[in-house]
Scaffold this active site. Structure first.
Site, PDB file in Angstrom:
ATOM      1  N   GLY A 224      45.401  45.981  43.667  1.00 49.66           N
ATOM      2  CA  GLY A 224      46.122  45.117  42.849  1.00 49.66           C
ATOM      3  C   GLY A 224      46.013  45.190  41.383  1.00 49.66           C
ATOM      4  O   GLY A 224      45.504  46.083  40.912  1.00 49.66           O
ATOM      5  N   ASP A 267      31.678  37.305  48.493  1.00 47.99           N
ATOM      6  CA  ASP A 267      32.691  36.269  48.377  1.00 47.99           C
ATOM      7  C   ASP A 267      32.223  35.335  47.206  1.00 47.99           C
ATOM      8  O   ASP A 267      31.228  34.945  47.293  1.00 47.99           O
ATOM      9  CB  ASP A 267      32.673  35.292  49.613  1.00 47.99           C
ATOM     10  N   ASN A 302      53.668  18.494  51.574  1.00 51.79           N
ATOM     11  CA  ASN A 302      53.052  19.251  52.672  1.00 51.79           C
ATOM     12  C   ASN A 302      51.736  19.873  52.572  1.00 51.79           C
ATOM     13  O   ASN A 302      51.271  20.769  53.330  1.00 51.79           O
ATOM     14  CB  ASN A 302      54.028  20.413  53.304  1.00 51.79           C
ATOM     15  N   TYR A 356      47.692  25.952  42.850  1.00 51.31           N
ATOM     16  CA  TYR A 356      47.685  27.346  42.033  1.00 51.31           C
ATOM     17  C   TYR A 356      47.982  26.909  40.550  1.00 51.31           C
ATOM     18  O   TYR A 356      46.930  27.393  39.748  1.00 51.31           O
ATOM     19  CB  TYR A 356      48.805  28.216  42.767  1.00 51.31           C
TER      20      TYR A 356
END
Ligand code: NAD
Length: 450
Positions: A224, A267, A302, A356
């Site tokens: 990407g 990571d 949610n 986000y």
């Protein structure tokens, strides 16, 4: 994922149907091609106040066709509306417009040339930052440039773009780098942006390899936008180190090998990520691009704690912790460049993305807050805020939302990873220390948060 509507709208049949039904008709944007040397391939028009005199000194390095227009012509070749050639680039200095009645010069300059622009033409207006002017009327006139330029950017057609650059006293020598970017196809997917240039001691010496001798780290570089950033930094001469999670090892190593760079599988949220990273960068680093990011979308009603925590950990906490560790250990060299990948969601907000958008707004805040503290070391930090970019991340968005994301912008289409990568590469250049603590949107002037 390819944008089939653009292909259709630019086909012989599609063009007729789209215009008959009155649908949006996005054009294929001109982009920078390997091997190209000149930022502008076509006529460049200069006009307006004193700053354009500075531009005139290096204009022949941008293109071989420079024209001037307006009451005080600068160069020998005058542009005459209706007779002069169609224009590929335009620079208008509006820094001398200090009263309301002078603002009409904007209309007088731009109106005659709007029907004489080539496909994917790039326009730049120069001004002085309102907050630096003591006269309230002068500050108000310079602030008016913002409304004018953002609106005119929305009226441009055929892939053309327009930006406003506020140039501080003493930052005039940074104009060449900024115009090499904003007048060229490198900024194809950026429009309606307002940036401030401040004085900066470092300059690019070789425009064909502006990042030569610089070491760059790119996180999330296996695919990407991150992969495109690594490619573009390498193209511009940087020695690149690509970082991504262990699961991407094969892709990451293959790309690093192709770019003549190194790879680190890590990571960035691991407990010991900072010491591991420092250990793997024994020669230090000049450019750090925090690109790794994830989405876990749900409306807040949610939202699970796992979704919330994962997004904040990868997108915001890791860039904070790692940048601090790189700074404190001296791994990030003086005159370094830090770029964080934010998002227009962090500016406008987006339904289903409270986690986000919080993380991306936090990154913009991080750049703003850290910039003045890092300036003593010559380090700049900026956010690049992409809009809708065609990548695997956006390929997972449901069809209707994906189409809306693409079309709801002045350029009527999604951008490419290359568009974001070009902005990051420009902000990584030595001269781009003139910009710090700012957010540059690469979004085709998306209507979201505009
Ligand atoms: P992508 O999902 O295609 O790639 C992200 C990369 O980050 C992946 O290779 C992934 O393995 C890596 N990564 C994720 N978590 C990691 C971790 N913990 N440690 C190390 N690496 C990790 O995403 P993309 O579309 O290329 O987006 C890149 C950046 O641009 C992200 O920060 C994203 O939020 C931002 N962005 C993208 C868009 C868009 O339209 N694609 C829009 C706005 C902002």
């Amino acid at each position: 994922m390819s944008d089939r509507y653009i292909d259709f709208a630019n086909s012989f049949l599609g063009q007729r149907l789209v215009s008959a039904v009155g649908l949006a008709s996005p054009v294929r944007l001109e982009r920078w091609q390997a091997g190209r040397l000149r930022p502008v391939e076509g006529p460049l028009l200069l006009g307006g106040g004193p700053l354009v005199g500075q531009v005139n000194h290096f204009a022949s390095k941008l293109t071989d066709a420079v024209f001037s227009y307006g009451p005080e012509p600068l160069v020998a070749t005058l542009w005459i509306p209706g007779q002069g050639p169609t224009l590929k680039a335009v620079v208008f200095d509006a820094s001398h417009l200090l009263h309301t009645d002078q603002l009409k010069q904007l209309r007088e300059f731009f109106q005659p040339l709007l029907r004489n622009l080539q496909h994917s033409a790039h326009l730049v207006i120069l001004g002085r930052a309102p907050e630096t002017l003591s006269d309230p009327f002068a500050a108000s006139a310079q602030r008016a440039l913002e409304g004018f330029s953002r609106s005119l950017a929305k009226e441009l057609r055929n892939g053309s773009t327009l930006q406003l650059l506020y140039v501080a006293e003493g930052a005039e020598d940074q104009l060449e780098g900024a115009l090499r970017f904003f007048l060229s196809p490198k900024s194809a997917f950026i429009s309606g942006q307002v940036l401030r240039l401040t004085p900066c001691a470092t300059h690019v010496t070789d425009w064909t390899r502006p990042l030569a001798g610089r070491k760059a780290l790119v996180t999330g570089a296996a695919r990407g936008i991150g992969a495109a950033i690594a490619e573009t930094l390498a193209r511009d001469g940087a020695e690149v180190t690509l970082l991504d999670v262990p699961q991407t090892k094969n892709d990451l190593e293959a790309l690093a090998a192709r770019l003549g760079g190194r790879s680190i599988t890590l990571d960035i949220c691991a407990q010991d990520a900072a010491p591991q990273l420092i250990e793997q960068l024994p020669d230090g680093v000049d450019i750090v691009v925090h690109n790794a990011g994830i989405t876990r979308d749900k409306t807040l009603a949610n939202m699970t704690p796992e979704f919330w925590d994962a997004v904040l950990a990868v997108n915001l906490n890791a860039p904070q912790v790692l940048t601090k560790a790189l700074l404190d250990s001296g791994t990030l060299h003086d005159d370094g460049r830090v770029i964080v990948l934010a998002s227009i969601s962090g500016i406008a907000g987006n339904r289903g993305q409270t986690n986000y958008a919080a993380s991306k707004a936090g990154l913009i805040g991080l750049a703003q807050a850290w910039a003045p503290l890092l300036s003593e070391r010559g380090i700049n930090i900026n956010a690049v805020a992409p809009g809708f970019i065609e990548t695997q991340m956006t390929a997972h968005i449901p069809f209707v939302l994906r189409e809306a994301g693409r079309r709801m912008s002045s350029l009527g289409q999604g951008g490419l990873a290359q568009d974001v990568a070009e902005a990051v590469a420009w902000l990584s250049q030595p001269g781009s220390g003139a910009i710090s603590g700012q957010a540059l949107r690469v979004c085709g002037q998306s209507l979201l948060g505009a």
